[in-house]
Scaffold this active site. Structure first.
Site, short mmCIF file in Angstrom:
data_model
loop_
_atom_site.label_atom_id
_atom_site.label_comp_id
_atom_site.label_asym_id
_atom_site.label_seq_id
_atom_site.Cartn_x
_atom_site.Cartn_y
_atom_site.Cartn_z
N ARG A 80 9.81 3.38 -12.93
CA ARG A 80 9.88 4.03 -11.72
C ARG A 80 11.20 4.33 -11.44
NH1 ARG A 80 5.58 1.19 -7.86
NH2 ARG A 80 3.77 1.68 -9.46
N GLU A 119 0.08 2.52 -16.47
CA GLU A 119 1.06 2.71 -15.68
C GLU A 119 2.27 2.87 -16.05
OE1 GLU A 119 0.57 1.30 -11.34
OE2 GLU A 119 -1.86 1.23 -11.64
N ARG A 143 10.61 -3.77 -10.29
CA ARG A 143 9.11 -4.37 -10.41
C ARG A 143 8.26 -3.13 -11.60
NH1 ARG A 143 3.93 -3.25 -7.63
NH2 ARG A 143 4.84 -1.40 -6.41
N HIS A 200 9.04 5.10 -5.04
CA HIS A 200 7.85 5.35 -5.85
C HIS A 200 8.15 7.16 -5.93
CE1 HIS A 200 3.98 6.51 -7.67
NE2 HIS A 200 3.51 4.98 -7.15
P1 FAD Z 1 0.56 -6.80 3.02
O1 FAD Z 1 -0.71 -6.55 2.36
O2 FAD Z 1 1.32 -5.85 3.74
O3 FAD Z 1 -0.04 -7.58 4.27
C1 FAD Z 1 0.95 -7.79 5.22
C2 FAD Z 1 0.34 -8.42 6.43
O4 FAD Z 1 1.11 -9.06 7.51
C3 FAD Z 1 -0.37 -7.35 7.31
O5 FAD Z 1 -1.61 -7.89 7.73
C4 FAD Z 1 0.62 -7.18 8.47
O6 FAD Z 1 -0.12 -6.65 9.60
C5 FAD Z 1 0.92 -8.47 8.67
N1 FAD Z 1 2.33 -8.49 9.46
C6 FAD Z 1 3.42 -8.13 9.27
N2 FAD Z 1 4.30 -8.71 10.18
C7 FAD Z 1 3.81 -9.51 11.11
C8 FAD Z 1 4.22 -10.00 12.12
N3 FAD Z 1 5.37 -10.05 12.65
N4 FAD Z 1 3.22 -10.79 12.75
C9 FAD Z 1 1.91 -11.10 12.35
N5 FAD Z 1 1.45 -10.15 11.26
C10 FAD Z 1 2.45 -9.66 10.63
N6 FAD Z 1 0.97 -3.01 -5.75
C11 FAD Z 1 0.09 -3.06 -6.84
O7 FAD Z 1 0.18 -4.25 -7.37
N7 FAD Z 1 -0.68 -2.20 -7.21
C12 FAD Z 1 -0.98 -1.02 -6.81
O8 FAD Z 1 -1.81 -0.13 -7.14
C13 FAD Z 1 -0.27 -0.93 -5.50
N8 FAD Z 1 -0.47 0.28 -4.95
C14 FAD Z 1 0.48 0.46 -3.74
C15 FAD Z 1 0.13 1.73 -2.97
C16 FAD Z 1 0.78 1.64 -1.67
C17 FAD Z 1 0.60 2.95 -0.88
C18 FAD Z 1 1.44 0.69 -1.02
C19 FAD Z 1 2.34 0.84 0.27
C20 FAD Z 1 1.93 -0.33 -1.87
C21 FAD Z 1 1.12 -0.53 -3.05
N9 FAD Z 1 1.75 -1.56 -3.98
C22 FAD Z 1 0.85 -1.89 -5.15
C23 FAD Z 1 2.25 -2.76 -3.39
C24 FAD Z 1 1.35 -3.72 -2.67
O9 FAD Z 1 0.25 -2.92 -2.23
C25 FAD Z 1 2.00 -4.90 -1.75
O10 FAD Z 1 3.12 -5.16 -2.31
C26 FAD Z 1 1.15 -6.05 -1.60
O11 FAD Z 1 -0.22 -5.42 -1.00
C27 FAD Z 1 1.65 -6.71 -0.48
O12 FAD Z 1 0.78 -7.84 -0.23
P2 FAD Z 1 1.11 -8.78 1.00
O13 FAD Z 1 -0.18 -9.62 1.44
O14 FAD Z 1 2.40 -9.38 0.59
O15 FAD Z 1 1.52 -7.96 2.38
C1 SIN Z 2 0.50 3.23 -7.59
O1 SIN Z 2 -0.65 3.36 -7.79
O2 SIN Z 2 1.26 4.23 -8.20
C2 SIN Z 2 1.00 2.19 -7.33
C3 SIN Z 2 1.25 1.15 -8.02
C4 SIN Z 2 2.01 0.13 -7.54
O3 SIN Z 2 2.83 0.46 -6.62
O4 SIN Z 2 2.50 -1.06 -8.25
#
Ligand code: FAD
Ligand code: SIN
Length: 541
Positions: A292, A116, A388, A246
């Site tokens: 990015r 990537e 990032r 992105h």
């Molecule tokens: P999340 O996975 O977003 O979980 C947050 C949780 O908190 C959810 O369950 C939500 O419902 C809950 N929540 C929020 N507010 C409240 C509230 N007030 N009360 C109760 N619950 C609440 N990163 C990578 O490293 N590699 C990738 O390939 C990648 N691809 C991505 C693709 C997409 C489409 C997106 C959107 C992001 C991507 N990212 C990627 C970024 C990465 O997915 C996120 O940064 C990471 O998953 C965040 O994890 P988290 O556990 O912090 O939050």
């Molecule tokens: C992607 O698959 O392009 C997302 C990767 C990331 O957000 O880290």
């Protein structure tokens, strides 16, 4: 109802679940999550998780790529431990049942590594193009097998509960370090009641805030609730100006937030204008695989020059069979919108994707409020700095959730507290609103203002304009919040407005351009004055 637990985990993405699985070895765990348990950014992650596992790769190389992308603001000690502890955490995910795609065939003992932007090696472990869904599946299964974990779905955390508030006294010396988080008020959306959750330790794992912007790759849950509630509680917030856009979100009138993974460019996909001309060579030697910030800014400039609505991502030189196996989700989604990626270049635009700033934590995920931890996208750990590196956020989440657990296991034996009575949630005589249209109008206004004035390219004038609008909307929201009964929409609106305000404040503080923050009035990076984080903390009241 009052729920008493050892650990309250707010959020069921990778950060919350990986912490909960380990915390269940130490005591009882309540996970509250505001929608169904799988709904999280984690579930939509495509590209994968970066870690050094390849023979020709090295920790130093991953560290350097992370530091270079972070544009001077990543903290080297943090980068070093995240990268070096990564492989062990990956092994843990595998032991919990995550199946990453293997090299060549299913019997191989090594994993297929994706490439990537900004990475100088192939080092991204992935499960085809649905890595997040696979991780979420395995973690939910593992958490579900633990008796000491109780999951509360459709439980929306409104506010953290602080000892100072409950006792009606400021913390000693007015310092937040002397305050303590006792739990949270949580809105049971289906039954319309607010419960009190009391815990010895609280972990904020609420994810990001993409919904602050009109165009985003993020799912609907990403409304920055954790950042907003931590700010209200007096936690230190940092680096909110660094919003990662992105470069390649699918452009189609009916597509809502569909990402075209950077891994597509990693496999040779090239960005072109509508007429087929390439342009990235003008902006960076890594061309379409540049970091990015550079790719998103380049697309933004090209679109402004051409007046077009989108650019194209062309991977038509690859065989259909390869595309269907490597990118099954993207292939299918594109076909649903009439785009055959084996034959047609894919129309794409930049979209708000990730927030590098957030709640400031130390190397063990501790915030400046006693007993309150944060990890995952909600936290600002020092790993990402001003930008990032792709696929470093899933990695950051698992490394920090592990470290938070280590710290808590040290603290736990010394936390025999008196039980401080917590008053139940006070609805203050609020009545039901007959004007909920105000809420939806304000949602649209916050998101459009942020997109138009606080996007990829900023200026002081645009930021001031956004600030005036957000201040006005905030006044209306506060009035509405105190007078009418709460709904999920209203709570989220209050949070996106708070996060918008924090982004604008940090962006106005930084008088230079660096990483993801580009301001036309200060187009250059200024290391002599700005080689430091922007910091915001609400005064204790
Ligand atoms: P999340 O996975 O977003 O979980 C947050 C949780 O908190 C959810 O369950 C939500 O419902 C809950 N929540 C929020 N507010 C409240 C509230 N007030 N009360 C109760 N619950 C609440 N990163 C990578 O490293 N590699 C990738 O390939 C990648 N691809 C991505 C693709 C997409 C489409 C997106 C959107 C992001 C991507 N990212 C990627 C970024 C990465 O997915 C996120 O940064 C990471 O998953 C965040 O994890 P988290 O556990 O912090 O939050
Ligand atoms: C992607 O698959 O392009 C997302 C990767 C990331 O957000 O880290």
């Amino acid at each position: 109802m009052e729920v008493q637990t050892d650990f309250l985990v707010i959020g069921s993405g990778i950060a919350g679940l990986s912490f909960a699985i380990k915390a269940a070895e130490l005591g009882t765990v309540a996970i509250v999550t505001k929608k169904e348990k799988v709904e999280s950014s984690t579930n939509y992650a495509q590209g994968g998780i970066a870690a050094v596992t390849g023979e020709r790769d090295s920790f130093e190389s991953h560290i350097n790529d992370t530091l270079t992308t972070g544009s001077g603001l990543s903290k080297e000690d943090v980068v070093r431990f995240v990268v070096t502890e990564g492989p062990e955490r990956i092994q843990e995910l595998i032991a919990w049942g995550v199946e990453f795609t293997r090299a060549e065939n299913n019997y191989s003992s090594t994993y297929d590594l994706g490439r990537e932007g900004g990475h100088s090696h192939r080092r991204v472990l992935h499960a085809q193009d649905f890595t997040g869904r696979e991780i979420e599946r395995a973690l939910i299964e593992k958490a579900g097998s633990k008796q000491d974990i109780t999951m509360y779905e459709n439980f929306f955390t409104i506010n953290l509960i602080l000892e100072s508030k409950v006792r009606g006294k400021k913390p000693v010396d007015g310092k937040r370090e002397n305050d303590k988080c006792l739990g949270a008020y949580v809105f049971d959306v289906n039954n319309n009641v607010v419960h009190t959750f009391r815990a010895k330790f609280v972990l904020l794992a609420t994810g990001g805030a993409g919904k602050v912007y009109l165009i985003t790759t993020n799912p609907d849950i990403a409304t920055g609730d954790g950042i907003a509630m931590a700010y209200r509680a007096g936690a230190t917030i940092s680096n909110m100006e660094f919003i990662q856009f992105h470069p390649t979100c699918l452009y189609h009138p009916e597509a809502k937030s569909f990402l075209i993974s950077e891994a597509v460019r990693g496999e040779g996909g090239e960005l072109t204008l509508k007429n087929g001309a390439t342009f990235m060579e003008k902006y960076h030697s890594m061309k379409s695989l540049a970091p990015r910030d550079i790719v998103a800014q380049a697309i933004d400039m090209e679109l402004k020059k051409s007046g077009d609505d989108f650019v194209l991502l062309d991977i038509t030189h690859k065989k259909r069979g390869f595309l269907m196996t490597r990118f099954p989700t993207i292939y299918e989604q594109c076909l649903e919108f009439g785009i055959d990626m084996a034959r047609d270049p894919i129309p794409v635009v930049p979209a708000a994707h990730y927030i590098c700033g957030g709640v400031v934590v130390n190397s063990y995920g501790e915030t400046n409020i006693d007993r309150l931890f944060a990890c995952g996208e909600v936290a600002c750990t020092g790993l990402h700095g001003a930008n990032r590196l792709a696929s470093n956020s899933l990695l950051e989440a698992i490394v920090f959730s592990h470290r938070a657990l280590l710290k808590i296991s040290d603290l736990l034996p010394h936390t025999q507290d008196e039980i401080i009575p917590i008053p139940p949630w006070d609805p203050r005589g609020a009545t039901e609103s007959d004007e909920s249209v105000v809420v939806s109008h304000n949602w649209d206004e916050v998101r459009s203002s942020m997109w138009n004035y606080v996007g990829i390219v900023r200026s002081d004038k645009r930021l001031e304009r956004a600030k005036r609008r957000i201040d006005l909307i905030t006044q209306e929201i506060i009035e509405y919040y105190w007078n009418f009964t709460i709904t999920r929409d209203l709570l989220e609106l209050r949070n996106i407005a708070t996060v918008a305000k924090l982004i604008i404040e940090c962006a106005l503080q930084r008088k230079e351009s660096r990483g993801l923050h580009y301001n036309l009035d200060y187009p250059d990076r200024n290391d002599s004055k700005w080689l430091h984080d922007t910091v915001i903390c609400r005064e204790s009241r």
